[in-house]
Design a protein around this motif. Structure first.
Motif, PDB file in Angstrom:
ATOM      1  N   TYR A  54       0.699  -0.953   0.059  1.00  0.00           N
ATOM      2  CA  TYR A  54      -0.138   0.038   0.023  1.00  0.00           C
ATOM      3  C   TYR A  54       0.800   1.175   0.001  1.00  0.00           C
ATOM      4  O   TYR A  54       0.628   2.210  -0.895  1.00  0.00           O
ATOM      5  CB  TYR A  54      -0.874   0.326   1.181  1.00  0.00           C
ATOM      6  CG  TYR A  54      -1.890   1.436   1.381  1.00  0.00           C
ATOM      7  CD1 TYR A  54      -1.490   2.419   1.995  1.00  0.00           C
ATOM      8  CD2 TYR A  54      -2.902   1.491   0.301  1.00  0.00           C
ATOM      9  CE1 TYR A  54      -2.106   3.507   2.280  1.00  0.00           C
ATOM     10  CE2 TYR A  54      -3.565   2.524   0.335  1.00  0.00           C
ATOM     11  CZ  TYR A  54      -3.326   3.377   1.218  1.00  0.00           C
ATOM     12  OH  TYR A  54      -4.062   4.708   1.268  1.00  0.00           O
ATOM     13  N   GLN A  58       1.370   4.472  -3.039  1.00  0.00           N
ATOM     14  CA  GLN A  58       1.412   5.795  -3.280  1.00  0.00           C
ATOM     15  C   GLN A  58       2.345   6.634  -3.766  1.00  0.00           C
ATOM     16  O   GLN A  58       1.816   7.668  -4.283  1.00  0.00           O
ATOM     17  CB  GLN A  58       1.488   6.510  -1.663  1.00  0.00           C
ATOM     18  CG  GLN A  58       0.492   5.661  -0.689  1.00  0.00           C
ATOM     19  CD  GLN A  58      -0.926   5.969  -1.033  1.00  0.00           C
ATOM     20  OE1 GLN A  58      -1.474   6.945  -1.099  1.00  0.00           O
ATOM     21  NE2 GLN A  58      -1.745   4.503  -1.155  1.00  0.00           N
ATOM     22  N   ILE A 154     -21.446  11.210  -7.724  1.00  0.00           N
ATOM     23  CA  ILE A 154     -20.231  10.949  -8.139  1.00  0.00           C
ATOM     24  C   ILE A 154     -19.980  11.456  -9.542  1.00  0.00           C
ATOM     25  O   ILE A 154     -20.776  11.081 -10.410  1.00  0.00           O
ATOM     26  CB  ILE A 154     -19.886   9.484  -8.144  1.00  0.00           C
ATOM     27  CG1 ILE A 154     -20.280   8.846  -6.445  1.00  0.00           C
ATOM     28  CG2 ILE A 154     -18.383   9.228  -8.471  1.00  0.00           C
ATOM     29  CD1 ILE A 154     -20.084   7.589  -6.492  1.00  0.00           C
ATOM     30  N   GLN A 165     -11.348  10.678 -14.568  1.00  0.00           N
ATOM     31  CA  GLN A 165     -11.064  11.096 -13.411  1.00  0.00           C
ATOM     32  C   GLN A 165     -12.329  11.141 -12.631  1.00  0.00           C
ATOM     33  O   GLN A 165     -13.444  11.786 -12.982  1.00  0.00           O
ATOM     34  CB  GLN A 165     -10.558  12.662 -13.130  1.00  0.00           C
ATOM     35  CG  GLN A 165     -10.353  13.195 -11.596  1.00  0.00           C
ATOM     36  CD  GLN A 165      -9.678  14.372 -11.621  1.00  0.00           C
ATOM     37  OE1 GLN A 165      -8.532  14.610 -12.391  1.00  0.00           O
ATOM     38  NE2 GLN A 165      -9.755  15.088 -10.587  1.00  0.00           N
ATOM     39  N   SER A 167     -14.723  11.896  -9.097  1.00  0.00           N
ATOM     40  CA  SER A 167     -14.366  12.288  -7.844  1.00  0.00           C
ATOM     41  C   SER A 167     -15.775  12.480  -6.925  1.00  0.00           C
ATOM     42  O   SER A 167     -16.781  12.429  -7.811  1.00  0.00           O
ATOM     43  CB  SER A 167     -14.149  13.907  -8.300  1.00  0.00           C
ATOM     44  OG  SER A 167     -12.939  14.154  -8.845  1.00  0.00           O
ATOM     45  N   ASN A 169     -16.741  13.884  -2.660  1.00  0.00           N
ATOM     46  CA  ASN A 169     -16.437  14.194  -1.239  1.00  0.00           C
ATOM     47  C   ASN A 169     -15.170  14.410  -1.214  1.00  0.00           C
ATOM     48  O   ASN A 169     -14.261  14.026   0.066  1.00  0.00           O
ATOM     49  CB  ASN A 169     -17.001  12.950  -0.473  1.00  0.00           C
ATOM     50  CG  ASN A 169     -18.454  12.892  -0.371  1.00  0.00           C
ATOM     51  OD1 ASN A 169     -19.197  13.759  -0.379  1.00  0.00           O
ATOM     52  ND2 ASN A 169     -18.923  11.580  -0.380  1.00  0.00           N
ATOM     53  N   GLY A 170     -14.304  14.994  -2.112  1.00  0.00           N
ATOM     54  CA  GLY A 170     -13.093  15.386  -1.950  1.00  0.00           C
ATOM     55  C   GLY A 170     -11.909  13.936  -2.290  1.00  0.00           C
ATOM     56  O   GLY A 170     -10.700  14.406  -2.097  1.00  0.00           O
ATOM     57  N   GLN A 171     -12.549  13.160  -2.688  1.00  0.00           N
ATOM     58  CA  GLN A 171     -11.876  12.015  -2.865  1.00  0.00           C
ATOM     59  C   GLN A 171     -11.684  11.625  -4.512  1.00  0.00           C
ATOM     60  O   GLN A 171     -12.741  11.769  -4.915  1.00  0.00           O
ATOM     61  CB  GLN A 171     -12.394  10.750  -2.357  1.00  0.00           C
ATOM     62  CG  GLN A 171     -12.505  10.667  -0.660  1.00  0.00           C
ATOM     63  CD  GLN A 171     -10.722  10.974  -0.226  1.00  0.00           C
ATOM     64  OE1 GLN A 171     -10.026  10.233  -0.349  1.00  0.00           O
ATOM     65  NE2 GLN A 171     -10.998  11.839   0.838  1.00  0.00           N
ATOM     66  N   THR A 172     -10.547  11.158  -4.949  1.00  0.00           N
ATOM     67  CA  THR A 172     -10.372  11.002  -6.387  1.00  0.00           C
ATOM     68  C   THR A 172      -9.859   9.585  -6.854  1.00  0.00           C
ATOM     69  O   THR A 172      -8.815   9.067  -6.245  1.00  0.00           O
ATOM     70  CB  THR A 172      -9.244  12.073  -7.045  1.00  0.00           C
ATOM     71  OG1 THR A 172     -10.052  13.362  -6.641  1.00  0.00           O
ATOM     72  CG2 THR A 172      -9.316  11.673  -8.491  1.00  0.00           C
ATOM     73  N   LEU A 173     -10.443   9.062  -7.820  1.00  0.00           N
ATOM     74  CA  LEU A 173      -9.988   7.882  -8.391  1.00  0.00           C
ATOM     75  C   LEU A 173      -9.854   7.853 -10.026  1.00  0.00           C
ATOM     76  O   LEU A 173     -10.402   8.894 -10.422  1.00  0.00           O
ATOM     77  CB  LEU A 173     -11.070   6.691  -8.306  1.00  0.00           C
ATOM     78  CG  LEU A 173     -11.130   5.953  -6.911  1.00  0.00           C
ATOM     79  CD1 LEU A 173     -12.277   4.983  -6.830  1.00  0.00           C
ATOM     80  CD2 LEU A 173      -9.904   5.359  -6.542  1.00  0.00           C
ATOM     81  N   MET A 186      -6.085   4.195  -7.920  1.00  0.00           N
ATOM     82  CA  MET A 186      -5.945   5.562  -6.901  1.00  0.00           C
ATOM     83  C   MET A 186      -5.032   6.673  -7.944  1.00  0.00           C
ATOM     84  O   MET A 186      -5.139   7.910  -7.682  1.00  0.00           O
ATOM     85  CB  MET A 186      -4.977   5.433  -5.731  1.00  0.00           C
ATOM     86  CG  MET A 186      -5.968   4.690  -4.878  1.00  0.00           C
ATOM     87  SD  MET A 186      -4.917   4.333  -3.137  1.00  0.00           S
ATOM     88  CE  MET A 186      -3.688   3.060  -3.854  1.00  0.00           C
TER      89      MET A 186
END
Length: 594
Positions: A54, A58, A154, A165, A167, A169-173, A186
């Motif tokens: 993991y 990153q 979403i 991209q 997105s 709630n402030g999260q991105t995949l 990620m």
């Protein structure tokens, strides 16, 4: 009031407890067979592996010119159709055979266009330098999938080069479309070099398990495996400080034991090939099981040791009674490295036991304490002789009805005479105490096993008197290379029967470890003593009338190709009992008659 000095028998349970509850001693590594030790190490390794990979995810490497992409980790979930059948099977046990229909509108609204026959999962790969990984969904129309996500708040946008991209709630995949698959990750770099057809690499897991996880330890780049080993060593060094009231000798012994354990972990990292954890609801055979398995690197020392486990046999086959209320069988060989580690641990074990005995206020004199120490050392000598012989062979059986309870345990002991000597020294401690029950030495014998018996009054309560009678009968049998302990009604006769069945089936092939419990037999007995517990009565009746003996919880460790698999299995009757209990509790909460 009777003084402490007149009741040395009160110290005996504490002395026995000290043998099995001494700090810093991993008793499981002494009493449980070889493959279970390795199993525990594999689990710890898997958790550490996940942390390493993991962290690398990153900051993915981008070095060119590396080799073929190989999987480091896989997570698979069975196809929707298969999961639906399993959910409905579980629901049927609680009277809801169409349970999956309650969730289907939401699930299909979220993943509309999902290929219901294909598995889905997560793959993490490396070529030794670069990393790739993604959630893999069997969806042919990625655009419609993204459109459906908007209903859940979403959003998606074009990130160029075929990457989308996503997105919320402030999260991105980041995602992209493949040939009949949608890939989500990620980072956009992680979407490179993914398998064209994930179903091919998922199939080995998804065909056997509803949920499966596999870690390919040897595919982790060498640098990261070394980093993991160094982190383990650093953790040991950081925690290796003298404890309060710990002598220098005790500290050095504990440090040596910790060093041996770290060396074992290092060896596992180098020699374990794959670790697999899988959960399955098997609606065809009406059971649920959890598997934990590992395989060894071909040609490694671990591989050679595992090969020796492929044909385990027992000389105590009388304990193999899978239809009893409870059963445990152990049959394995210990390796030289394990024996050496156990011998090292026993040095610290003895000192800790002696220290604990010195603190016993129930022992009346220094002489009594020395006798207690001598008895404890005899028992430990017998255990150490067994370990040194490298053989773990024996078992235990519990037979239970509302009218009777009997328990027998026994097996190979390297020096049975030491057990007998220890017992006689314990008896010597209480010889002047009128409350200490008298032991009948050599009360009976059978096939070279001499039995010493002890009777204690049963508590004046209905339940224990119904199970045991007026007295609780106990016996210890000492053979040439065996020791037996038996308790309950006809305890010697029960032990004799096991001895006879063992003698009639020498070298019987068995799993290295198997344990089972009959929940139906246990609950039937408990329900007899709790007639006013309506839920218990309902569950007991369901197990007795509807499951035809399929009411077991089992743990079985079995050799597999170049490895070991331990399976925790729950049969249909147990799951049905859980459903009946849950339904009864719901009705009770709602105030409805049952």
């Amino acid at each position: 009031m009777t003084s402490v000095t007149r009741e040395p028998h009160r110290a005996l349970p504490r002395i026995a407890g000290n043998l099995f509850a001494v700090p810093n001693l991993n008793l499981r590594s002494i009493t449980v067979n070889y493959q279970m030790n390795r199993l525990i190490g594999s689990l710890a390794l898997l958790l550490a592996f996940c942390g390493v990979t993991y962290g690398q995810a990153q900051t993915p490497a981008t070095v060119d010119g590396a080799g073929e992409m190989k999987p480091m980790a896989l997570l698979t979930i069975s196809g929707y159709d298969e999961l639906k059948e399993d959910i409905n099977f579980l629901g049927s046990l609680a009277g809801q055979p169409q349970l999956a229909a309650q969730f289907e509108p939401f699930i299909m609204g979220f993943v509309q266009g999902l290929n219901k026959t294909q598995p889905l999962g997560v793959v993490l790969q490396t070529d030794g330098m670069n990393f790739a990984g993604a959630i893999c969904l069997p969806i042919a129309d990625f655009a419609t999938f993204l459109k459906n996500l908007k209903a859940f708040g979403i959003d998606s946008s074009d990130a160029g080069e075929g990457i989308t991209q996503i997105s919320a709630n402030g999260q991105t995949l980041f995602g992209k479309q493949g040939n009949g698959w949608a890939f989500l990750s990620m980072m956009p770099q992680m979407l490179e070099n993914l398998p064209a057809d994930p179903a091919k690499i998922f199939s080995n897991l998804s065909e056997e398990y509803d949920l499966g996880v596999r870690a390919n330890i040897q595919n982790i780049p060498e640098a990261y495996r070394q980093m993991l080993i160094q982190n383990v060593k650093a953790g040991m060094d950081a925690g290796m400080r003298p404890m309060q009231d710990e002598s220098d000798e005790q500290f050095e012994t504990r440090k040596a034991m910790a060093t041996a354990q770290v060396e074992q972990i290092e060896r596992m990292i180098k020699e374990i090939d794959e670790v697999t954890v899988g959960l399955s609801v098997d609606n065809k055979q009406q059971r649920t099981f959890l598997d934990i398995a590992y395989t060894a690197v071909a040609g490694s020392k671990l591989s050679q040791q595992l090969a020796e486990m492929a044909d385990t046999k027992t000389n105590f086959a009388g304990f193999f009674q899978p239809n009893a209320a409870g059963m445990l069988m152990l049959a394995s060989k210990m390796q030289e490295s394990d024996i050496a580690q156990m011998q090292q641990m026993f040095g610290a074990f003895r000192k800790q036991v002696e220290t604990a005995i010195d603190k016993q206020s129930d022992l009346p004199s220094d002489e009594a304490k020395e006798t207690a120490k001598s008895a404890a050392n005899d028992f430990m000598d017998a255990m150490l002789a067994t370990l040194t012989a490298g053989t773990m062979d024996g078992g235990a059986v519990l037979n239970l009805t509302p009218e009777s309870l009997s328990f027998v345990a026994g097996g190979f002991i390297g020096d049975p005479a030491k057990v007998e000597s220890g017992l006689k020294k314990l008896a010597e401690l209480g010889k002047d105490d009128p409350k200490m029950p008298a032991i009948k030495w050599n009360a009976a014998s059978h096939d070279g096993v001499n039995f010493h018996t002890l009777s204690v009054p049963t508590p004046d309560e209905e339940e224990p008197r119904q199970l045991f009678g007026e007295t609780v009968e106990m016996a210890v049998g000492i053979g040439k290379q065996s020791v037996y302990f038996s308790l309950g009604r006809d305890c010697i006769a029960t032990a004799k029967k096991i001895i006879e069945e063992s003698a009639a089936n020498p070298g019987k092939a068995v799993a290295p470890m198997e344990m089972s419990l009959s929940i139906g037999q246990i609950l039937k007995t408990v329900a007899t003593f709790e007639p006013d517990d309506e839920t218990l009565q309902m569950v007991s009746a369901a197990l007795e009338n509807e499951t035809s003996g399929r009411d077991h919880v089992r743990i079985v460790a079995q050799p597999i190709d170049n490895g070991v698999r331990s399976r925790f299995e729950i049969e249909e009757g147990v799951m049905r009992a859980i459903g009946v209990a849950a339904k009864a509790q719901q009705m009770q909460a709602a105030g409805a008659p049952r």
